[in-house]
Structures are given as structure tokens and as C-alpha cells.
Design a protein around this motif. Structure first.
Motif, PDB file in Angstrom:
ATOM      1  N   GLY A  93       0.788  -1.232   0.000  1.00  0.00           N
ATOM      2  CA  GLY A  93       0.000   0.000   0.000  1.00  0.00           C
ATOM      3  C   GLY A  93       0.814   1.273   0.000  1.00  0.00           C
ATOM      4  O   GLY A  93       0.280   2.352   0.256  1.00  0.00           O
ATOM      5  N   GLU A 129      -2.076   1.976   3.820  1.00  0.00           N
ATOM      6  CA  GLU A 129      -0.622   1.886   3.869  1.00  0.00           C
ATOM      7  C   GLU A 129      -0.141   0.980   5.007  1.00  0.00           C
ATOM      8  O   GLU A 129      -0.529   1.164   6.163  1.00  0.00           O
ATOM      9  CB  GLU A 129      -0.014   3.272   4.059  1.00  0.00           C
ATOM     10  N   ASN A 138      -6.294   5.743   1.113  1.00  0.00           N
ATOM     11  CA  ASN A 138      -4.874   5.651   0.787  1.00  0.00           C
ATOM     12  C   ASN A 138      -4.506   6.864  -0.061  1.00  0.00           C
ATOM     13  O   ASN A 138      -5.043   7.051  -1.157  1.00  0.00           O
ATOM     14  CB  ASN A 138      -4.578   4.359   0.029  1.00  0.00           C
TER      15      ASN A 138
END
Length: 497
Positions: A93, A129, A138
Motif C-alpha cells: 500500500g 498503507e 490511501n
């Protein structure tokens, strides 16, 4: 005097003049609304923004007869960005992580098992993340669009996997659940989410967040698909001795929830009333039970000066988050510190906080975990199912203010900490909609009771659907279509998916 004001003064007494003005204003309003809807539609990215990478990995070849047909044949699935796939970089991520790591040399055990059972993998999905957080936002890859409630977050950290299932892009999806990261997005997206017992599914080939809490979770819209995939990953046999089921309602958790808990209890109680193999439901104050059975947690509670009735769960969630931070630091401190000048730009604040914290008396945290598992084995034995809300609130608006977001996180972590710290298995079950928001409930069973729990969900869900249909004034399932707002959806005729 300006020309416009002069014109108004000259024709102020003429009704036709004001009619023309009104039509003009209405036209402007329609134009503004049209542009607003166009902008809103553009925010729904391709595939609802669920995927980071699209690819296709075909299943292993089917063995010739008399070999049994592959159990997941013709099903498609997605995995989040923490799972290794040979030849692809596992991104976690975060693009900084991705740029500093090489492509995986092997495919995760879970992915291989699904491919061997006939399923086709179609890509990797967005994750918060480093698998931190439960909002699904994100900043690098964007927030996937919640198909059920576009104005709300999809929940995280396995946000993309949940959205891919809720949008019908795949038959099922796989994610990771550490502190609620499958259960929460399942609830907010109105689908099934399964957190297996801790350690029940292999995590080989999956990036760790906090290994004493990490599990491999599943999403599905159909309980039979959830059941089939669960059996593959858990390597379960299809035969099990029949046993009765003991439903236990955690009455006190309504204090932590804005969701209509009494209505969900009513629906479940009515559903099991005439079902074979279900005992009359019991009611329990789960906070009092935990307080009496987990003495290490009481000591921790005193040190944090918690005082209200549900404070024991908030203390439990603080233990969970401390464990997560400590283990994340153990796993990834070396990499974070190797970034040096990139530290402030490439890593979010909460990750830096986890790395920077000095963790005192770690043994006490693990003692709480051990006592929690024993307490829930004693409570649930081999036939008990605890019924709790999945999330404290049934929505979290996009771009929510920090204060409200913090309140949502605190209450939701308090609920999710029960299974995370005890290691129990939990299934999020969608029940419908209330006031335009997804409503779910969770069934929790003892560590190792994964088959028992999946069988129970499959056994009870059709009856739950019938009960919701009868009690449509309590919970409803409106027809979800396109990008219409909740107020429009509620005008639709009530029906099930």
C-alpha cells in the motif's frame, strides 16, 4: 445606477418579468446540479478504484476423472497488496516500499491453494498503507468507492478487496485482518467478511503487520461461496458431528454502537426460534465477563484511568494497538530507518509513531492475550456463538473531520479487539439497511471453531433473510443501483440482493 438595476426597477411591477427571472434561476440550478452529478460520477473510477494491478493467473489444470471437480472452479478472486505473487512486487500500500523491494520469488501459500482449487486470480487490490488503519483511505492510490454508500469510506485496511466483492467485480476476495481490517470493510460495504481463528490459515508469503494478531480473511456476497472458500483455506473436511448451538447476545455493547442493536437482536431471536439445533438465546454483559476473567487487563485498566462501564473494552483495544505497534516495529523498523531523509515524506505519521514508541512491559500485553483466549474458550466452549455489532457506527463519511474519525476508530477498535486479542474466529453478516446505511452483525466463536462458525452462518442466513423480509420496518434492503443518493434509494421497493 447599473444597467441591471435600472432594468429591475423599470419592470418590477410586471409579473411576466419575474416569471422570466424564475425560469432563468431554475435553469441555472439545473445546470449546477447536472455538473455536480457529472463530477460525482467521474469520481467513480474504473473498477470503483478497487485495484492496484490487474492481471490473470489461471487455476491449476483439472485432474482427469475419476478425480473430484475442483471446488472453486469458475470462481474469480482478488488479493490485497500484502500477498506475494511470483514476478510481482508486493507493494504494502505504499510506493516507497514498492520501489525499495524486489519482485516476489514465490507465490503466497493461500493464493496457490485457491488456484489449485480451480479459482482464477484477477489482480491486486488497494490496501491502507502498511495495513494500518480501518478507513480505507490511501493517499497514494486513492480511496476505493464504496458501491453501497458512495459518500462513505469503504473501511480498511483491506478496502479494495471489499469493494471488488461488493461491486460484483469478483466472486470473492482475500485480505488481511489484524485489528478489524476485513470485518470493518465487510460491514461498511454490506457483504460477508470472515476472520479465521488466529493461525488457522497460513500466512507464508504475506507481508506481516503484527504476527500475533494477523489473520488471512475472506470477503463474499454469498454465504455459500464464503463457506466453500473457507473450507479450502482451512483444509476442512465436509463432515462434522452435529451439535447444538448456543447463541449469546452481548447486550452491553449497544453502548458502543449507534446501530439499532435491539432490532438486529430481534431479527436473530425470531430467526432461530423455530430452527432445529438452536438453544434459547442467552444474554450477557460481556464487559463484566472480561473484567472478571482477565485479571491482567484490570491492572492495565487501572494504569490508564478508564472508568465507565465499557472502559474494559477500550482498555483491551489499547492493548491490541500496543501489540500491533510493537510487532510492526520489530518487523519493519530497520527498513523505515533506512529511508533516512525520506522518513517524513514516504511514511505516514502513525507508522513513524509505531517505530518511535518505546514499549514497556511487553510481557504484560502478551499475558492479556493468553488470558483472553482462555476466557473465551471457557465462555463459548464447543457450542457457543457470541453475537456482537461489527462496527460501532454504520458509516464513516469521506474526508471526515479528525475528531469524528478518532471517535469512530476508538469505538470500532473496542468492538474488534474481542476477536483480535482472543484469537477467536468471527464472521460479519450483512442484515440490510437502516436509515440508508449498511447494517451488519457479527458471530464470534471459539478459537478453532471455524468450520462450526461457517456452517452456522450458512445454516441460518436464509432464515435471517426471510425474517428481515417480514420485519421490513426494522431493517430493509433497498435496490442499490448506479450512483443515486441514499434518499432516493430508500424510496425503492424493499427487496433482497
Amino acid at each position: 445606477m447599473s444597467q441591471s438595476l435600472k432594468l429591475i426597477k423599470e419592470h418590477a411591477s410586471n409579473p411576466k418579468f419575474w416569471l422570466i427571472i424564475g425560469v432563468g434561476v431554475a435553469g441555472i440550478a439545473v445546470l449546477v446540479e447536472t455538473r455536480r452529478r457529472t463530477r460525482r460520477n467521474k469520481t467513480h473510477k474504473q473498477d470503483f478504484g478497487a485495484f492496484v494491478e490487474r492481471f490473470e493467473i489461471l487455476p491449476f489444470p483439472q485432474l482427469p476423472p475419476p478425480a473430484a471437480k475442483q471446488s472453486l472452479s469458475a470462481l474469480t478472486f482478488a488479493i490485497n497488496e500484502t500477498f506475494d505473487v511470483k514476478g510481482y512486487v508486493t507493494g504494502f500500500g505504499n510506493p516507497t516500499w514498492k520501489s525499495t523491494h524486489k519482485a516476489a520469488e514465490k507465490t503466497a501459500v493461500v493464493v496457490t491453494a485457491l488456484l489449485k482449487s480451480g479459482a482464477t486470480c484477477v489482480g491486486k487490490t488497494v490496501v491502507d498503507e502498511f495495513s494500518f488503519g480501518i478507513s480505507g483511505e490511501n493517499k497514494y492510490y486513492g480511496t476505493p468507492t464504496n458501491p453501497r454508500m458512495p459518500s462513505c469510506t469503504p473501511g480498511g485496511s483491506s478496502c479494495g478487496s471489499a469493494v471488488a466483492v461488493a461491486a460484483g467485480l469478483v466472486d470473492f476476495a482475500v485480505g488481511t485482518d489484524t485489528v478489524g481490517c476485513v470485518r470493518v470493510p465487510a460491514a461498511l460495504c454490506g457483504i460477508f467478511g470472515f476472520r479465521p481463528s488466529h493461525g488457522a490459515v497460513s500466512t507464508i508469503g504475506v507481508l506481516p503487520n503484527a504476527q500475533s494478531l494477523d489473520t488471512i480473511g475472506l470477503f463474499a456476497c454469498d454465504p455459500s461461496v464464503l463457506h466453500r472458500v473457507g473450507h479450502v483455506l482451512l483444509q476442512l473436511s465436509s463432515v462434522e458431528t452435529k451439535r447444538s448451538r448456543r447463541i449469546i447476545f452481548a447486550d452491553d455493547l449497544s453502548q458502543l454502537s449507534t446501530i439499532p442493536t435491539q432490532r438486529t437482536i430481534h431479527v436473530i431471536g425470531k430467526a432461530i426460534k423455530n430452527m432445529s439445533g438452536y438453544q434459547n438465546p442467552k444474554h450477557l454483559n460481556i464487559c463484566q465477563y472480561i473484567e472478571s476473567k482477565v485479571p491482567s487487563l484490570r491492572l492495565h485498566e487501572q494504569s490508564t484511568h478508564q472508568q465507565n462501564e465499557t472502559s474494559i473494552l477500550k482498555t483491551l483495544s489499547s492493548v491490541m494497538l500496543l501489540l500491533q505497534g510493537y510487532e510492526f516495529k520489530t518487523n519493519h523498523e530497520e527498513w523505515v530507518k533506512s529511508l533516512k531523509f525520506k522518513l517524513g515524506r514516504g511514511v505516514p505519521d502513525h507508522v513513524i509513531a509505531a517505530i518511535s514508541t518505546l514499549y514497556d512491559n511487553i510481557k504484560a500485553l502478551y499475558k492479556v492475550r493468553t488470558e483472553m483466549r482462555g476466557a473465551f474458550q471457557s465462555l463459548l466452549k464447543d457450542d457457543g456463538i457470541l453475537v456482537i455489532p461489527t462496527v460501532a457506527d454504520n458509516l464513516l463519511k469521506l474526508n471526515t473531520t479528525i475528531g469524528f474519525s478518532s471517535e469512530f476508530h476508538d469505538r470500532t477498535f473496542a468492538v474488534s479487539s474481542i476477536a483480535s486479542v482472543s484469537g477467536c474466529c468471527q464472521v460479519t453478516i450483512p442484515l440490510g439497511y437502516h436509515d440508508g446505511c449498511c447494517v451488519s452483525v457479527s458471530f464470534v466463536s471459539f478459537h478453532g471453531a471455524d468450520k462450526f462458525l461457517l456452517d452456522t452462518v450458512l445454516d441460518i442466513y436464509s432464515t435471517l433473510r426471510e425474517r428481515v423480509s417480514v420485519d421490513s420496518d426494522l431493517l430493509s434492503l433497498p435496490d442499490i443501483s448506479g450512483n443515486r443518493e441514499t434518499s432516493e434509494l430508500l424510496k425503492e421497493k424493499v427487496r433482497f440482493h
